[in-house]
Design a protein around this motif. Structure first.
Motif: not given
Lengths: 314, 643
Positions: B19-25, B27-28, B285-287, B295-296
């Motif tokens: 589970a990621a923080g907003p910044r990491q999210a 970036r993804r 879905d993306g968020i 990862r896809s």
């Protein structure tokens, strides 16, 4: 089994009771008097009071509820304000078309949904999976009534394969009944199927990633058997839940697409009673659909118990 | 007692770890082309809606009575409707309506649902029970029915429509917020906030809300799409917006009236709805993907396709192994306390492995290397060049920390490696038959019949919705071609043999009705159904309490005696190894350090790691103030160090 049914009924019946209270209290939420709405601009305080007395609106709420609920137990939902006909009769007349449509829609949704879900869930990441899963994303985004319009235009108007006006009562001609149901069922079923397919896919992927598949594979049980005998049954629990949700959604959607297919169902009745603020009818339709949803969820809960031993009452 | 614990929790919570923080999210998110397309589409629709008066060629109420129901013309690129309205202009102005109603209703839904869910989740008890009943009750009403009723009571209008649709979705928000609050409440930090004297309200708003932000964003995006569909449906039924307000649903109502003679009128508003709803759903879905770290990438899909296999239960372990491998690379090669390299790793292994092979090896592992193909193309070694033999009737222990590659080794023998993990080189022979490189059909001839395996988690090892009998009967029928009745009799015998009392009666019970130890006995019975030559226990006793552990180990030793099979016992537990094994192999970071008979190994460990491992194991006769810990033993260039 009997115990399971009783146990679930113990949940469903109080729910129905509360629903009926909510439905009854709907009339009290209307700003102003329903009598004023019935009379329209010609209303005078005297005529409103007269109509209220005529409809029994001037009596205290508890008294009216007891009377209304007593009637309900006998299948009497009162009289429609405008037509003056018994609500029960009006509902009974409209129910077959709605139920037929939902029956067809559920059939399509389950066949398409479980089929696509199993196909995609057993081969995640493949091209087949991506194409079909992409299709379900579309299926959920398309407004059903628009899909219905497109389908009638293509299959009825252009290709002439099916009649534009579809409803024929089953008792009149079962074959034409089924024929008329094809397009509404497809319309209702494709979006519902998309929801079920997504659930089935996720459940299959999860089920097949569980350690028990390794235990069975390591003991020499063939993959196809693990897939279809174990994977599918394990995946059925969330799929059943999705079917319950889909059923409720489908009732709502059927009310909208009735207009597209000119079906004489509950939807058009609801529409006219909403516009005309004919509350006994609104109450009747709401109560009937809520009862249907609760009944279907009861069946699904029992189905849960049959599939999943842990969901059975001890 | 244990070197490190391999709990079931570690295997089941990879998502939580990712589970990621907003910044990491974010970036993804930027690496998800579909999500980017969705963001662009939404932005475009917003721009169209905001600048509608500039963009639209006509005002929404401009009528051209000389041109009603015209097809596309130069003046009206999408034609006109029955009142001579320009369809393109209507379409553009309707985008305003759609966004206004959808945005407003999602706001209403959140204003009702979020506080509701917060209260239920935080207060718990009666609040929660009552509130949950209310939410269950709401389920009995199809969403659009709530809309009908609100409109029946309050009439038609933009604000009424927004309220009606908001009410429909409010319970969904309530349910989600309740679930998350409930989970957050249980987390340690909320409790510690309690202790530090923060007031309840501060706890909710200060700590739980930030955790809700991600899921709320996902739900909001999805419901924006749904709200647009509901708005369109209600406007289509002439229950939504007033007729003079352009809406996609209203345009479709007009189109439906002229469906027979002007069927194409249905296309523009329909396509507008689909595109908008699709964009919002894909955004949601993306968020969600970005937040959960799914990862896809193309490569990942390719890898899993190539693997084309079902099992993926041990991905957490692969990840662990990868982390370990990375950690190994990061060990600084220069140390102040001047470690003494004893030998190169290869030399060490050659020197320390006492290959006192059993006279009649039934299973031989020769030079097996296992690697994981990561989605980014990197190849991570999990097991390097391991050679082992197991003799008939022998119990070989495979001892190592988590991530040492011991389970991967077992899975490679069975051909049950998770997707993306493969045997890179080496050979495994079972009674002379090569196992590496066999296809699924070829492995099936081996599995169960020659090789049996029992995995760690007793409950998860069995299908929860099938009876124990069902799961025993299937392999029996596969291996012995028995009839159902004969297989059931044999199943009862097997259960009896593994020490399950009232075996025949318990065949019709479900796994949840078995205790952990009993469930593990069932798993052993399943593994024995095909009468295998080698039984592999993959941490099979690790999840059991000590007494049950001993009983299960005793059972395995008895079965070894009576059936004459070889046993490979994979464990991280020195006690288990000492209690049950004839010989023990020590595995560390995917390399075999030492193989020795159990007495020599415990008395006189060759390898410094083994010695350190034994020193870290508390025993009753040796009192220590503090248990020694294991430092990393490998330098950057793969040399073993002694300190």
């Amino acid at each position: 089994m009997g115990k399971l049914v009783l146990y679930r009924l113990g949940f469903a019946l109080p729910q129905l009771l509360v629903v009926s209270v909510i439905v009854f209290s709907l009339t009290y939420l209307v700003p102003g008097s329903p009598a004023a709405a019935i009379l329209g601009i010609s209303a005078t305080p005297e005529s409103i009071a007269q109509v209220e007395a005529q409809l029994g609106l001037d009596r205290p709420a508890p008294e009216r509820f007891v009377e209304w609920f007593g009637g309900l137990l006998h299948g009497d939902l009162g009289t429609a304000y405008r037509s003056g006909l018994p609500v029960t009769d009006m509902l009974a007349q409209r129910l077959p078309a709605t139920l037929s449509m939902i029956f067809g829609g559920l059939l399509v949704a389950i066949v398409v949904g479980v089929g696509v879900g199993v196909i995609t869930g057993t081969r995640p990441g493949t091209t087949t999976d991506r194409v079909l899963t992409g299709g379900t994303v579309f299926g959920i985004a398309i407004p059903e009534f628009w899909l219905g319009m497109i389908l009638t235009t293509v299959f009825a108007a252009w290709l002439g394969w099916l009649p534009i006006v579809g409803w024929v009562p089953f008792s009149e001609n079962p074959l034409l009944w089924a024929r008329g149901l094809i397009l509404p069922s497809l319309t209702l079923g494709l979006t519902g199927g998309a929801i079920i397919a997504r659930q089935t896919r996720a459940a299959m992927v999860k089920s097949l990633a569980s350690p028990y598949t390794d235990t069975l594979a390591a003991a020499g049980v063939p993959r196809w058997k693990i897939l279809y005998r174990y994977g599918v049954k394990n995946a059925m629990v969330p799929v059943l839940a999705a079917t319950g949700v889909t059923f409720a959604i489908m009732i709502g959607v059927s009310f909208v697409i009735e207009k597209v297919f000119s079906f004489p169902g509950l939807g058009s009745l609801m529409l006219t009673s909403v516009i005309g603020q004919d509350f006994p009818l609104v109450q009747g339709v709401v109560l009937l659909t809520a009862t249907l949803v609760i009944a279907v969820n009861l069946l699904i809960d029992i189905g849960y118990g049959l599939i999943n031993p842990q969901a059975r009452p001890a | 007692m244990t070197v490190s614990t391999v709990g079931p929790a570690a295997a089941t919570t990879p998502a939580a770890k990712q589970a990621a923080g907003p910044r990491q999210a974010w970036r993804r998110l930027r690496h998800q082309p579909l999500t980017l397309a969705a963001i662009l589409t939404v932005a475009l629709i917003v721009v169209i809606a905001v600048f509608a008066p500039v963009l639209a060629p006509y005002a929404p109420d401009d009528t051209d009575f000389s041109n009603v129901l015209s097809g596309p013309t130069a003046a009206h690129p999408l034609g006109t409707d029955d009142l001579g309205h320009d369809v393109l202009s209507q379409l553009i102005f309707a985008a305003r309506t759609a966004l206004l109603v959808a945005g407003g209703s999602v706001l209403v839904a959140m204003l009702i649902g979020v506080p509701f869910g917060l209260i239920l989740g935080y207060k718990g008890g009666w609040y929660d029970r009552l509130g949950s009943r209310v939410m269950d009750l709401a389920d009995a009403f199809p969403g659009i029915m709530i809309g009908f009723v609100v409109i029946a009571i309050l009439g038609r209008g933009v604000w009424i429509l927004i309220f009606a649709i908001g009410l429909i979705f409010s319970m969904n928000f309530g349910r989600m917020v309740r679930a998350i609050t409930l989970a957050e409440r249980k987390k340690l930090y909320v409790e510690s906030a309690h202790v530090s004297g923060l007031r309840n309200r501060q706890i909710i708003f200060g700590q739980v809300l930030p955790n809700l932000a991600g899921p709320l964003a996902v739900q909001a995006a999805v419901f924006l799409g749904n709200a647009i569909k509901v708005e369109a449906a209600l406007s289509f039924l002439a229950l939504g917006l007033p007729d003079d307000q352009p809406s996609w649903g209203g345009m479709l109502r007009t189109a439906a009236e002229h469906q027979v003679d002007h069927p194409l009128m249905a296309l523009p508003p329909g396509i507008a709805i689909v595109v908008t709803v699709l964009a919002f759903n894909l955004l949601g879905d993306g968020i969600n993907d970005a937040l959960s770290g799914a990862r896809s990438t193309r490569k990942a899909r390719k890898a899993s396709r190539k693997a084309a296999r079902l099992a993926a239960s041990t991905l957490a372990e692969v990840e662990q192994a990868r982390l370990d491998a990375e950690a190994r690379e990061q060990v600084p090669s220069t140390r102040d306390d001047a470690p003494v390299p004893v030998a190169s790793s290869v030399a060490t292994r050659e020197a320390l492995v006492t290959t006192a092979a059993h006279p009649e090896p039934v299973l031989s592992v020769r030079g097996v290397s296992i690697v994981a193909d990561r989605p980014d193309g990197e190849v991570v070694p999990l097991v390097s060049d391991v050679s082992l033999t197991v003799g008939r009737g022998e119990v070989l222990g495979l001892l190592g920390e988590s991530g040492s590659g011991k389970s991967m080794l077992a899975k490679s023998i069975l051909g049950l490696l998770p997707p993306g993990v493969r045997v890179d080189s080496g050979s495994v022979t079972l009674a002379g038959d090569e196992l590496v490189g066999r296809d699924e059909r070829g492995m099936r001839a081996i599995r169960g019949k020659k090789l049996g395996v029992v995995f760690q988690n007793p409950q998860a090892n069995l299908s929860p919705v099938h009876t124990v009998g069902h799961q025993l009967v299937d392999p029996l029928r596969v291996h012995h071609g028995m009839s159902k009745a004969a297989a059931r009799d044999r199943a009862a015998e097997l259960l009896d043999m593994v020490g399950v009392k009232d075996a025949a009666g318990r065949l019709s019970q479900y796994p949840y009705q078995f205790s952990g130890g009993m469930a593990q006995r069932v798993a052993i019975a399943i593994a024995l159904a095909g009468e295998p030559d080698v039984l592999i226990l993959d941490e099979a006793t690790s999840a059991l309490d000590v007494t049950t552990q001993s009983q299960v180990l005793d059972l395995v030793l008895d079965l070894r005696e009576s059936l004459g099979m070889a046993v490979v016992n994979i464990t991280h537990d020195l006690g288990v190894a000492a209690e049950s094994c004839d010989r023990v192999a020590i595995l560390y970071h995917g390399e075999l350090l030492e193989v020795n008979d159990v007495f020599s190994l415990f008395e006189n460990p060759h390898h410094p790691y083994t010695a350190a491992l034994l020193a870290a194991h508390p025993t009753a006769d040796r009192e220590v103030d503090r248990l020694p810990t294991l430092a990393d033993f490998v330098t950057a260039d793969g040399e073993w160090i002694v300190r």
